[in-house]
Design a protein around this motif. Structure first.
Motif, PDB file in Angstrom:
ATOM      1  N   ASP A  20      -4.346 -12.679  84.429  1.00 49.18           N
ATOM      2  CA  ASP A  20      -3.083 -12.564  83.567  1.00 49.18           C
ATOM      3  C   ASP A  20      -2.221 -11.299  83.601  1.00 49.18           C
ATOM      4  OD1 ASP A  20      -4.606 -11.138  81.733  1.00 49.18           O
ATOM      5  OD2 ASP A  20      -4.607 -12.596  80.152  1.00 49.18           O
ATOM      6  N   ALA A  21      -1.254 -11.059  82.876  1.00 49.20           N
ATOM      7  CA  ALA A  21      -0.687  -9.828  82.835  1.00 49.20           C
ATOM      8  C   ALA A  21      -1.270  -8.611  82.108  1.00 49.20           C
ATOM      9  CB  ALA A  21       0.565  -9.916  81.924  1.00 49.20           C
ATOM     10  N   ALA A  22      -2.446  -8.901  81.119  1.00 50.16           N
ATOM     11  CA  ALA A  22      -3.503  -7.869  81.079  1.00 50.16           C
ATOM     12  C   ALA A  22      -4.544  -7.773  81.591  1.00 50.16           C
ATOM     13  CB  ALA A  22      -3.687  -8.363  79.463  1.00 50.16           C
ATOM     14  N   ASN A  23      -4.458  -8.219  83.026  1.00 49.26           N
ATOM     15  CA  ASN A  23      -5.567  -7.848  83.906  1.00 49.26           C
ATOM     16  C   ASN A  23      -6.809  -8.664  83.569  1.00 49.26           C
ATOM     17  OD1 ASN A  23      -6.127  -7.228  86.544  1.00 49.26           O
ATOM     18  ND2 ASN A  23      -7.112  -5.487  85.957  1.00 49.26           N
ATOM     19  N   HIS A  24      -6.732  -9.736  82.849  1.00 52.87           N
ATOM     20  CA  HIS A  24      -8.018 -10.679  82.454  1.00 52.87           C
ATOM     21  C   HIS A  24      -7.923 -11.834  83.167  1.00 52.87           C
ATOM     22  CE1 HIS A  24      -6.962  -8.328  78.426  1.00 52.87           C
ATOM     23  NE2 HIS A  24      -8.289  -8.202  78.565  1.00 52.87           N
ATOM     24  N   GLN A  25      -9.194 -12.116  83.409  1.00 53.31           N
ATOM     25  CA  GLN A  25      -9.183 -13.428  84.362  1.00 53.31           C
ATOM     26  C   GLN A  25      -9.301 -14.655  83.405  1.00 53.31           C
ATOM     27  OE1 GLN A  25     -12.931 -13.662  86.584  1.00 53.31           O
ATOM     28  NE2 GLN A  25     -11.986 -15.438  88.044  1.00 53.31           N
ATOM     29  N   VAL A  26      -8.199 -15.468  83.729  1.00 51.57           N
ATOM     30  CA  VAL A  26      -8.349 -16.998  82.915  1.00 51.57           C
ATOM     31  C   VAL A  26      -8.316 -18.132  84.033  1.00 51.57           C
ATOM     32  CG1 VAL A  26      -6.925 -15.997  81.128  1.00 51.57           C
ATOM     33  CG2 VAL A  26      -5.838 -16.817  82.894  1.00 51.57           C
ATOM     34  N   HIS A  27      -8.766 -19.206  83.417  1.00 53.81           N
ATOM     35  CA  HIS A  27      -8.994 -20.378  83.971  1.00 53.81           C
ATOM     36  C   HIS A  27      -7.668 -21.324  83.677  1.00 53.81           C
ATOM     37  CE1 HIS A  27     -12.632 -18.594  85.547  1.00 53.81           C
ATOM     38  NE2 HIS A  27     -12.937 -18.335  84.240  1.00 53.81           N
ATOM     39  N   ARG A  28      -7.215 -21.858  84.593  1.00 49.77           N
ATOM     40  CA  ARG A  28      -6.166 -22.904  84.352  1.00 49.77           C
ATOM     41  C   ARG A  28      -6.419 -24.296  85.103  1.00 49.77           C
ATOM     42  NH1 ARG A  28      -1.204 -22.134  82.320  1.00 49.77           N
ATOM     43  NH2 ARG A  28      -1.134 -19.987  82.439  1.00 49.77           N
ATOM     44  N   VAL A  29      -6.225 -25.486  84.700  1.00 56.23           N
ATOM     45  CA  VAL A  29      -6.538 -26.656  85.369  1.00 56.23           C
ATOM     46  C   VAL A  29      -5.330 -27.147  86.273  1.00 56.23           C
ATOM     47  CG1 VAL A  29      -8.284 -27.299  83.957  1.00 56.23           C
ATOM     48  CG2 VAL A  29      -6.099 -28.031  83.354  1.00 56.23           C
ATOM     49  N   GLY A  52     -12.057 -29.721 100.542  1.00 53.70           N
ATOM     50  CA  GLY A  52     -13.029 -28.800 100.294  1.00 53.70           C
ATOM     51  C   GLY A  52     -13.813 -29.055  99.270  1.00 53.70           C
ATOM     52  N   ASN A  53     -14.406 -28.103  98.361  1.00 56.63           N
ATOM     53  CA  ASN A  53     -15.334 -28.330  97.658  1.00 56.63           C
ATOM     54  C   ASN A  53     -14.665 -27.167  96.226  1.00 56.63           C
ATOM     55  OD1 ASN A  53     -17.541 -29.222  95.977  1.00 56.63           O
ATOM     56  ND2 ASN A  53     -18.861 -27.360  96.867  1.00 56.63           N
ATOM     57  N   PRO A  54     -13.576 -27.426  95.653  1.00 56.84           N
ATOM     58  CA  PRO A  54     -13.227 -26.897  94.866  1.00 56.84           C
ATOM     59  C   PRO A  54     -13.679 -26.958  93.465  1.00 56.84           C
ATOM     60  CG  PRO A  54     -11.764 -28.630  95.026  1.00 56.84           C
ATOM     61  CD  PRO A  54     -12.875 -28.760  96.027  1.00 56.84           C
ATOM     62  N   PRO A  55     -13.672 -25.846  92.368  1.00 49.32           N
ATOM     63  CA  PRO A  55     -14.444 -26.109  91.222  1.00 49.32           C
ATOM     64  C   PRO A  55     -13.508 -27.084  90.451  1.00 49.32           C
ATOM     65  CG  PRO A  55     -13.236 -24.126  91.268  1.00 49.32           C
ATOM     66  CD  PRO A  55     -13.086 -24.645  92.513  1.00 49.32           C
ATOM     67  N   LEU A  56     -14.134 -28.061  89.665  1.00 48.42           N
ATOM     68  CA  LEU A  56     -13.459 -29.436  89.113  1.00 48.42           C
ATOM     69  C   LEU A  56     -14.120 -29.348  87.831  1.00 48.42           C
ATOM     70  CD1 LEU A  56     -14.062 -32.025  91.734  1.00 48.42           C
ATOM     71  CD2 LEU A  56     -11.879 -30.791  91.409  1.00 48.42           C
ATOM     72  N   VAL A  57     -13.173 -29.904  86.800  1.00 49.17           N
ATOM     73  CA  VAL A  57     -13.633 -30.188  85.268  1.00 49.17           C
ATOM     74  C   VAL A  57     -14.758 -31.426  85.535  1.00 49.17           C
ATOM     75  CG1 VAL A  57     -12.834 -30.963  83.253  1.00 49.17           C
ATOM     76  CG2 VAL A  57     -11.598 -29.354  84.456  1.00 49.17           C
ATOM     77  N   VAL A  58     -15.779 -31.047  84.793  1.00 49.10           N
ATOM     78  CA  VAL A  58     -17.003 -32.185  84.673  1.00 49.10           C
ATOM     79  C   VAL A  58     -16.824 -33.050  83.751  1.00 49.10           C
ATOM     80  CG1 VAL A  58     -19.482 -32.262  84.879  1.00 49.10           C
ATOM     81  CG2 VAL A  58     -18.528 -30.635  86.083  1.00 49.10           C
ATOM     82  N   THR A  59     -16.580 -32.678  82.365  1.00 52.58           N
ATOM     83  CA  THR A  59     -16.470 -33.390  81.010  1.00 52.58           C
ATOM     84  C   THR A  59     -15.269 -33.090  80.345  1.00 52.58           C
ATOM     85  OG1 THR A  59     -17.635 -31.933  79.800  1.00 52.58           O
ATOM     86  CG2 THR A  59     -18.917 -33.571  80.731  1.00 52.58           C
ATOM     87  N   GLY A  60     -14.604 -33.969  79.680  1.00 52.75           N
ATOM     88  CA  GLY A  60     -13.565 -33.789  78.771  1.00 52.75           C
ATOM     89  C   GLY A  60     -12.206 -33.754  79.511  1.00 52.75           C
ATOM     90  N   GLY A  61     -12.032 -34.092  80.842  1.00 53.11           N
ATOM     91  CA  GLY A  61     -10.807 -34.389  81.367  1.00 53.11           C
ATOM     92  C   GLY A  61      -9.878 -35.132  80.840  1.00 53.11           C
ATOM     93  N   ALA A  62     -10.202 -36.115  79.936  1.00 52.54           N
ATOM     94  CA  ALA A  62      -9.273 -37.143  79.314  1.00 52.54           C
ATOM     95  C   ALA A  62      -8.475 -36.324  78.182  1.00 52.54           C
ATOM     96  CB  ALA A  62      -9.971 -38.172  78.511  1.00 52.54           C
ATOM     97  N   PHE A  63      -8.920 -35.193  77.772  1.00 47.09           N
ATOM     98  CA  PHE A  63      -8.295 -34.326  76.824  1.00 47.09           C
ATOM     99  C   PHE A  63      -7.401 -33.247  77.402  1.00 47.09           C
ATOM    100  CE2 PHE A  63     -12.063 -35.701  75.067  1.00 47.09           C
ATOM    101  CZ  PHE A  63     -11.858 -36.418  73.681  1.00 47.09           C
ATOM    102  N   LEU A  64      -7.257 -33.298  78.803  1.00 48.52           N
ATOM    103  CA  LEU A  64      -6.752 -31.993  79.262  1.00 48.52           C
ATOM    104  C   LEU A  64      -5.201 -32.572  79.971  1.00 48.52           C
ATOM    105  CD1 LEU A  64      -9.447 -30.364  81.383  1.00 48.52           C
ATOM    106  CD2 LEU A  64      -8.337 -29.478  79.303  1.00 48.52           C
ATOM    107  N   ASN A  65      -4.327 -31.728  80.213  1.00 48.49           N
ATOM    108  CA  ASN A  65      -3.140 -31.735  80.613  1.00 48.49           C
ATOM    109  C   ASN A  65      -2.864 -30.570  81.930  1.00 48.49           C
ATOM    110  OD1 ASN A  65      -1.888 -34.066  78.960  1.00 48.49           O
ATOM    111  ND2 ASN A  65      -2.074 -32.617  77.539  1.00 48.49           N
ATOM    112  N   ASP A  66      -2.085 -30.926  82.730  1.00 44.72           N
ATOM    113  CA  ASP A  66      -1.804 -30.132  84.014  1.00 44.72           C
ATOM    114  C   ASP A  66      -1.204 -28.735  83.368  1.00 44.72           C
ATOM    115  OD1 ASP A  66      -1.580 -29.310  86.889  1.00 44.72           O
ATOM    116  OD2 ASP A  66       0.742 -29.434  86.463  1.00 44.72           O
ATOM    117  N   GLY A  67      -2.014 -27.691  83.760  1.00 44.78           N
ATOM    118  CA  GLY A  67      -1.564 -26.399  83.500  1.00 44.78           C
ATOM    119  C   GLY A  67      -2.364 -25.838  82.046  1.00 44.78           C
TER     120      GLY A  67
END
Length: 93
Positions: A20-29, A52-67
């Motif tokens: 991010d802008a503050a040079n912190h690593q964040v994770h977005r789906v 390939g083999n990208p990192p995927l959400v394992v649990t709780g996907g039903a509660f997520l939205n793009d981004g």
């Protein structure tokens, strides 16, 4: 579960690491539309939509939205000890 069904389509959420802008690593789906094929027990074959083999959400996907922002945690190799499974050092079993 990892696989989410919405509006008659199957989706997986890929985890993207960004700085991010503050040079912190964040994770977005990223919501990825996938095509499924064979199913065996809890396993589902993905034939299209993920490469390939990208990192995927394992649990709780039903509660997520793009981004959405998520916190990435590692699966614990050993569960925390509880009173039921603790033993005293030197105690007979």
């Amino acid at each position: 579960t990892s696989l989410v069904l919405r509006d008659g389509r199957s989706y997986l959420f890929e985890v993207q690491s960004i700085t991010d802008a503050a040079n912190h690593q964040v994770h977005r789906v990223i919501q990825r539309s996938v095509t499924t094929a064979r199913r065996e027990g809890d396993l589902v074959e993905i034939v299209e939509g993920i490469t390939g083999n990208p990192p995927l959400v394992v649990t709780g996907g039903a509660f997520l939205n793009d981004g959405d922002l998520v916190t990435v945690v590692s699966k614990q190799a050993n569960p925390p000890q509880t009173a039921a499974n603790k033993t005293k050092a030197g105690a007979a079993k």
